[in-house]
Design an enzyme around this catalytic site. Structure first.
Site, PDB file in Angstrom:
ATOM      1  N   SER A 183       0.953  -0.979  -0.133  1.00  0.00           N
ATOM      2  CA  SER A 183      -0.257   0.165   0.493  1.00  0.00           C
ATOM      3  C   SER A 183       0.800   1.072   0.220  1.00  0.00           C
ATOM      4  CB  SER A 183      -0.778   0.581   1.077  1.00  0.00           C
ATOM      5  OG  SER A 183      -1.489   0.993   1.989  1.00  0.00           O
TER       6      SER A 183
ATOM      7  N   TYR B 125      -1.810  -0.317  10.823  1.00  0.00           N
ATOM      8  CA  TYR B 125      -1.965  -0.418   9.135  1.00  0.00           C
ATOM      9  C   TYR B 125      -0.803  -0.469   8.414  1.00  0.00           C
ATOM     10  CZ  TYR B 125      -3.620  -1.137   4.478  1.00  0.00           C
ATOM     11  OH  TYR B 125      -4.065  -1.374   3.511  1.00  0.00           O
ATOM     12  N   ASN B 126      -0.884   1.395   9.012  1.00  0.00           N
ATOM     13  CA  ASN B 126       0.555   1.625   8.030  1.00  0.00           C
ATOM     14  C   ASN B 126       1.614   0.652   8.585  1.00  0.00           C
ATOM     15  OD1 ASN B 126      -0.753   3.272   6.828  1.00  0.00           O
ATOM     16  ND2 ASN B 126      -0.523   5.814   8.509  1.00  0.00           N
ATOM     17  N   ALA B 127       2.058   0.882  10.459  1.00  0.00           N
ATOM     18  CA  ALA B 127       3.242  -0.174  10.195  1.00  0.00           C
ATOM     19  C   ALA B 127       3.001  -1.027   9.661  1.00  0.00           C
ATOM     20  CB  ALA B 127       2.881   0.208  12.370  1.00  0.00           C
TER      21      ALA B 127
ATOM     22  N   LYS C 276       1.710  -2.025   7.256  1.00  0.00           N
ATOM     23  CA  LYS C 276       2.218  -2.216   5.283  1.00  0.00           C
ATOM     24  C   LYS C 276       4.152  -1.937   4.905  1.00  0.00           C
ATOM     25  CE  LYS C 276      -1.391  -3.405   3.856  1.00  0.00           C
ATOM     26  NZ  LYS C 276      -1.219  -4.637   2.708  1.00  0.00           N
TER      27      LYS C 276
END
Length: 340
Positions: A184, A197-199, A201
């Site tokens: 992503s 979520y960012n971590a 990905k």
């Protein structure tokens, strides 16, 4: 020892910077030519065995159809078996040579092992492993009353990629196959309300970039980094602060805002094209690439934008939500797609 570090601190950074500055035009030209040559070496996917996780909706479903049109043998995995059967039937009708449906929860290691074993037992080998399963969170860290939702996201988005990749590795190596990883833009773009979520990905990106060096010449890896794509997630299916899939309209509006959302059909075609043309990375839609230099050179601008646009303003809602409301609650979804 400290003297050595001091010396390296003073000499190495400027030396590397000057070296890159001098050689960049030549390196960029060489990479362009190399990429152009590789673009003509299109992989023939006919009869290749392709495993797709998270194949029951969104990008995963469309990836199944794109691979089907290339006459592959498909193994479709997700938790919703009934939905997978429908997709498998459609995939066969548009060109898939054979299909196999395997109910699989990627947060369970044994399920991931079983998925790869069933694929190999049925078809004898494995050519592409497409890692698409994922969930997202939508909450500010300070608002989370408990940490239940944290592990759900990490188990799905990180371990749910690592475990299938691990069990597939010897089979892909035997065929000089390919990992197709649906990461992503969140792997490098610090979008608010998505800390976990960012971590996850970012971990996925680092894992497969590291693995790329370990298996170089034996297995290829294509990492796709989609932006906002019309899917169950962008239509409101997020992990809430207490670990539930929150379908509340306000969550979707505050989270997505009025950003343009791409059709998953278009996204999937770009990803499969990148895989069959042996691309290392693909950012889709391409215009998200413009945020890369901002992210790495002037992150303060990105942080300022997110704060002003996507975070609550005291007791007032985020500016993004206000804009969505003025648009009658309709983000910029592609033609024929609408939020539910």
């Amino acid at each position: 020892m400290e003297l050595i570090h001091t010396f390296l601190n003073l000499i190495l950074p400027p030396a590397v910077f000057i070296g890159l500055f001098v050689t960049f035009p030549l390196v960029a030209f060489a990479k362009f030519v190399h990429g152009l040559i590789r673009s003509f070496r299109k992989e023939d996917l006919k009869n290749k065995v392709v495993v797709i996780t998270g194949a029951s909706s969104g990008i995963g479903e469309q990836l199944a159809y794109k691979y089907a049109k290339r006459h592959t043998r498909l193994v479709l995995a997700a938790r919703r078996e009934e939905k997978l059967n429908e997709i498998a039937e459609k995939a066969r009708s548009i060109g898939a040579v054979e299909t196999l449906v395997v109910p699989c929860d990627v947060t369970i290691e044994e399920d991931c092992k079983n998925l790869i074993e069933q694929a190999v037992n049925r078809f004898g080998h494995l050519d592409h492993l497409v890692l698409n399963a994922g969930v997202a969170n939508s909450f500010l860290l300070a608002e989370a009353p408990e940490t239940k939702g944290f592990s759900i996201v990490m188990d799905t988005d990180f371990w749910g990629n690592v475990w299938p990749a691990y069990y597939a590795l010897p089979y892909l190596r035997a065929r000089k196959g390919r990992y197709v990883v649906i990461a992503s833009i969140a792997s490098w773009m610090n979008y608010p309300r998505q800390t976990i979520y960012n971590a996850s990905k970012a971990a996925v990106l680092q894992f497969f970039d590291t693995l790329r060096g370990e298996v170089r010449g034996e297995i290829d890896i294509t990492i796709a980094m989609p932006g906002w794509i019309a899917s169950e997630m962008t239509q409101g299916k997020f992990i809430s602060a207490v670990g539930d899939a929150d379908k509340d309209q306000d969550v979707r509006d505050a989270h997505v805002g009025p950003l343009p959302v791409m059709n998953p059909d278009t996204c999937a075609e770009a990803i499969v094209w990148a895989a069959e043309h042996r691309k290392r990375y693909i950012i889709v839609p391409f215009w998200y690439t413009s945020f890369l230099p901002i992210r790495f050179w002037v992150p303060e601008i990105q942080e300022w934008f997110f704060k002003k646009f996507l975070l609550p303003r005291g007791r007032n809602p985020p500016l993004s939500k206000t804009i969505v409301q003025k648009l009658e609650g309709k983000p910029f979804y592609p033609s024929g797609l609408k939020a539910q």
